[in-house]
Design an enzyme around this catalytic site. Structure first.
Site, PDB file in Angstrom:
ATOM      1  N   TRP A  49      -1.418  -4.676  -7.786  1.00 49.99           N
ATOM      2  CA  TRP A  49      -0.936  -5.891  -7.107  1.00 49.99           C
ATOM      3  C   TRP A  49      -1.063  -7.061  -8.064  1.00 49.99           C
ATOM      4  O   TRP A  49      -2.068  -7.181  -8.781  1.00 49.99           O
ATOM      5  CB  TRP A  49      -1.772  -6.173  -5.858  1.00 49.99           C
ATOM      6  CG  TRP A  49      -1.113  -5.797  -4.562  1.00 49.99           C
ATOM      7  CD1 TRP A  49      -0.457  -6.637  -3.702  1.00 49.99           C
ATOM      8  CD2 TRP A  49      -1.026  -4.506  -3.964  1.00 49.99           C
ATOM      9  NE1 TRP A  49       0.016  -5.944  -2.623  1.00 49.99           N
ATOM     10  CE2 TRP A  49      -0.301  -4.633  -2.754  1.00 49.99           C
ATOM     11  CE3 TRP A  49      -1.469  -3.238  -4.338  1.00 49.99           C
ATOM     12  CZ2 TRP A  49      -0.032  -3.564  -1.918  1.00 49.99           C
ATOM     13  CZ3 TRP A  49      -1.204  -2.165  -3.508  1.00 49.99           C
ATOM     14  CH2 TRP A  49      -0.495  -2.335  -2.314  1.00 49.99           C
ATOM     15  N   ASP A  63      -4.024  -9.836  -7.373  1.00 53.04           N
ATOM     16  CA  ASP A  63      -5.284  -9.089  -7.421  1.00 53.04           C
ATOM     17  C   ASP A  63      -5.668  -8.777  -8.855  1.00 53.04           C
ATOM     18  O   ASP A  63      -6.805  -8.980  -9.290  1.00 53.04           O
ATOM     19  CB  ASP A  63      -5.170  -7.759  -6.668  1.00 53.04           C
ATOM     20  CG  ASP A  63      -5.134  -7.927  -5.168  1.00 53.04           C
ATOM     21  OD1 ASP A  63      -4.063  -8.267  -4.645  1.00 53.04           O
ATOM     22  OD2 ASP A  63      -6.183  -7.739  -4.524  1.00 53.04           O
ATOM     23  N   ASP A 119      -0.908 -13.158   4.270  1.00 56.85           N
ATOM     24  CA  ASP A 119       0.180 -12.523   5.000  1.00 56.85           C
ATOM     25  C   ASP A 119       0.429 -13.005   6.432  1.00 56.85           C
ATOM     26  O   ASP A 119       1.537 -13.317   6.792  1.00 56.85           O
ATOM     27  CB  ASP A 119      -0.055 -11.008   5.063  1.00 56.85           C
ATOM     28  CG  ASP A 119      -0.183 -10.370   3.685  1.00 56.85           C
ATOM     29  OD1 ASP A 119      -0.217 -11.091   2.677  1.00 56.85           O
ATOM     30  OD2 ASP A 119      -0.246  -9.135   3.626  1.00 56.85           O
ATOM     31  N   GLU A 154     -13.206  -6.788   1.525  1.00 53.08           N
ATOM     32  CA  GLU A 154     -11.974  -7.528   1.252  1.00 53.08           C
ATOM     33  C   GLU A 154     -12.129  -8.979   1.716  1.00 53.08           C
ATOM     34  O   GLU A 154     -11.700  -9.914   1.041  1.00 53.08           O
ATOM     35  CB  GLU A 154     -10.819  -6.851   1.998  1.00 53.08           C
ATOM     36  CG  GLU A 154      -9.454  -7.448   1.716  1.00 53.08           C
ATOM     37  CD  GLU A 154      -8.322  -6.665   2.398  1.00 53.08           C
ATOM     38  OE1 GLU A 154      -8.620  -5.720   3.174  1.00 53.08           O
ATOM     39  OE2 GLU A 154      -7.149  -6.990   2.154  1.00 53.08           O
ATOM     40  N   TYR A 178      -4.751  -0.019  -0.623  1.00 57.64           N
ATOM     41  CA  TYR A 178      -3.837  -0.627  -1.617  1.00 57.64           C
ATOM     42  C   TYR A 178      -3.886   0.195  -2.918  1.00 57.64           C
ATOM     43  O   TYR A 178      -4.610  -0.158  -3.858  1.00 57.64           O
ATOM     44  CB  TYR A 178      -4.260  -2.062  -1.933  1.00 57.64           C
ATOM     45  CG  TYR A 178      -4.323  -2.991  -0.740  1.00 57.64           C
ATOM     46  CD1 TYR A 178      -3.216  -3.204   0.074  1.00 57.64           C
ATOM     47  CD2 TYR A 178      -5.503  -3.674  -0.435  1.00 57.64           C
ATOM     48  CE1 TYR A 178      -3.271  -4.066   1.162  1.00 57.64           C
ATOM     49  CE2 TYR A 178      -5.571  -4.543   0.653  1.00 57.64           C
ATOM     50  CZ  TYR A 178      -4.451  -4.735   1.438  1.00 57.64           C
ATOM     51  OH  TYR A 178      -4.520  -5.588   2.501  1.00 57.64           O
TER      52      TYR A 178
HETATM   53  C1  DGY Z   1      -0.155  -5.421   2.567  1.00 50.11           C
HETATM   54  O1  DGY Z   1       0.442  -4.361   2.489  1.00 50.11           O
HETATM   55  O2  DGY Z   1      -0.872  -5.755   3.506  1.00 50.11           O
HETATM   56  C2  DGY Z   1      -0.077  -6.344   1.441  1.00 50.11           C
HETATM   57  O3  DGY Z   1      -0.785  -7.519   1.657  1.00 50.11           O
HETATM   58  C3  DGY Z   1       1.321  -6.652   1.054  1.00 50.11           C
HETATM   59  O4  DGY Z   1       1.251  -7.225  -0.207  1.00 50.11           O
END
Ligand code: DGY
Length: 430
Positions: free
Chosen positions: A37, A40, A165, A395, A33
């Site tokens: 975000w 976050d 997600d 994470e 990432y």
């Molecule tokens: C990802 O790319 O997995 C993210 O959670 C999207 O925000």
């Protein structure tokens, strides 16, 4: 925990935050990432506030500087190019400066700003006051764009907006999303993390179809409300927004902006009323609803317990939910799994289909404490502390074995360690 070990882990957590600092904003983790975000960043500010309050304020100010003129605060801000992530700015096609995604994320910012404002080291009202008007516009955007009929429930238009997600809650509403126009694309997430820890291809096709839909309608809120194939009242999003409205109302009063305080209070009352429509008598808890088709999630998720974070849960419901939480915890070693561990769809290491997340634990524990369940709250806190101390700053974690999953050296896990999991109870902010 041994004092030397705690000192070393505190130091490591600070190093993770400063190491993931890209200059005014913090990436959730390197590689997987690589941008800013939304939620976050807000949650990371709590960690910074334990050793650099100025930097904590800057994190939020940088984030809010990317707000759209509609009031929306996007979920990713692409401050710099990075080929290691997909979908990037071209896929979102939002045509803005700075470049951003087209969707939003759970609005924890107002709650965090209240914490920074009441921090003993805070210098005065100015930085909070400058953010209150922006927060009001973001929250009003939720009301206008995502609850145009004024029902008291806001919709998400993409599973990524929930922040959770690939939760099984989305399986049924996603099954109606047409993927025929998606074409070929190359995922980058599975180059950084084992594929068995990430969403599956069928999920990703639907994620991309929804990005394509938003791009095709120019991210126009009215067109999205009318036609987006995914239009779901996420229990987590609604709970977090309700809490944020209360915190914004409190903040606006504290910095002398009574009109905003009143507006936020009115929105909070509407959300409080709407939230009860998520109660499911058979499941004995609050669950997400598909607003297009009147479908309901088939089981509780960790998001259900965010009802406590939202505000007061009526006593009969609270007792039943806390009893159910106890039943869940008998089936795992570490709380709180992101999905019902007794359900066949539970998957202990696949992202949001089972793993424990430190930030969700913080919100649930905070809510339980505020609703008078101090012992349950402390259990969740101590499990979080053990997971991080024994496994590392991952994470997320397997609730059965404690194994870490997803990205390593993760900013919000470090932040939760510093700001919540380890301080003494009397050191915890309100
Ligand atoms: C990802 O790319 O997995 C993210 O959670 C999207 O925000």
């Amino acid at each position: 925990m041994d004092a030397n070990k705690k000192t070393a882990l505190d130091e490591r957590a600070r190093q993770i935050l400063t190491g993931n600092d890209r200059g005014g904003y913090t990436v959730p983790t390197k590689n997987l990432y690589p941008f800013q975000w939304n939620w976050d960043s807000a949650l990371v500010a709590l960690g910074f506030s334990t050793f650099d309050l100025d930097r904590a304020w800057t994190e939020i100010e940088t984030l809010m500087s990317a707000q759209w003129d509609t009031g929306k605060l996007p979920h990713i801000i692409f401050w710099k190019d990075d080929e290691g992530y997909f979908p990037g700015p071209d896929q979102w096609g939002t045509d803005r400066t700075p470049r951003t995604s087209g969707i939003t994320q759970p609005p924890v910012v107002a709650t965090i700003v209240r914490r920074l404002f009441t921090h003993p080291g805070n210098a005065g009202p100015d930085r909070a006051a400058a953010l209150v008007e922006k927060l009001d516009r973001w929250h009003q955007w939720f009301a206008d764009a995502r609850d145009p009929d004024g029902t008291g429930l806001v919709a998400i238009i993409h599973p990524w907006e929930s922040g959770r997600d690939n939760l099984p809650d989305w399986d049924a509403p996603l099954s109606y999303v047409d993927t025929s126009g998606v074409g070929d694309y190359q995922r980058r997430d599975t180059q950084h993390v084992d594929a068995d820890q990430r969403p599956q291809k069928a999920d990703y096709d639907r994620y991309m179809a929804l990005v394509g839909f938003g791009r095709a309608v120019g991210w126009d809120d009215a067109k999205i409300a009318a036609d987006c194939p995914f239009w779901v009242a996420d229990v987590g999003m609604n709970a977090i927004l309700r809490r944020a409205e209360h915190d914004l109302s409190w903040l606006a009063d504290a910095v002398g902006l009574p009109d905003i305080a009143r507006r936020a209070q009115e929105r909070a009352e509407r959300l409080e009323h709407g939230f009860e429509a998520l109660w499911d008598e058979d499941l004995k808890g609050y669950v997400s609803r598909d607003l297009r088709r009147e479908g309901r999630a088939k089981d509780l998720s960790a998001g259900s317990w965010l009802a406590f974070y939202a505000g007061q849960v009526h006593p009969a419901g609270a007792e039943r939910m806390v009893a159910l939480l106890g039943e869940w915890l008998q089936q795992v070693t570490y709380s709180v799994p992101s999905f019902d561990p007794g359900n066949p769809l539970f998957d202990s290491i696949r992202y949001w289909r089972g793993p424990v997340w430190a930030i969700v634990n913080w919100m649930i524990a905070d809510g339980l404490m505020r609703n008078g369940y101090a012992q349950h709250s402390e259990t969740i806190r101590s499990h979080t502390r053990t997971l991080i101390a024994e496994t590392g700053f991952y994470e997320y974690f397997c609730p059965l074995t404690g194994r870490g999953g997803g990205g390593d050296d993760f900013s919000w896990t470090a932040s939760m360690w510093l700001s919540w999991a380890t301080p003494l109870p009397e050191e915890l902010g309100s």
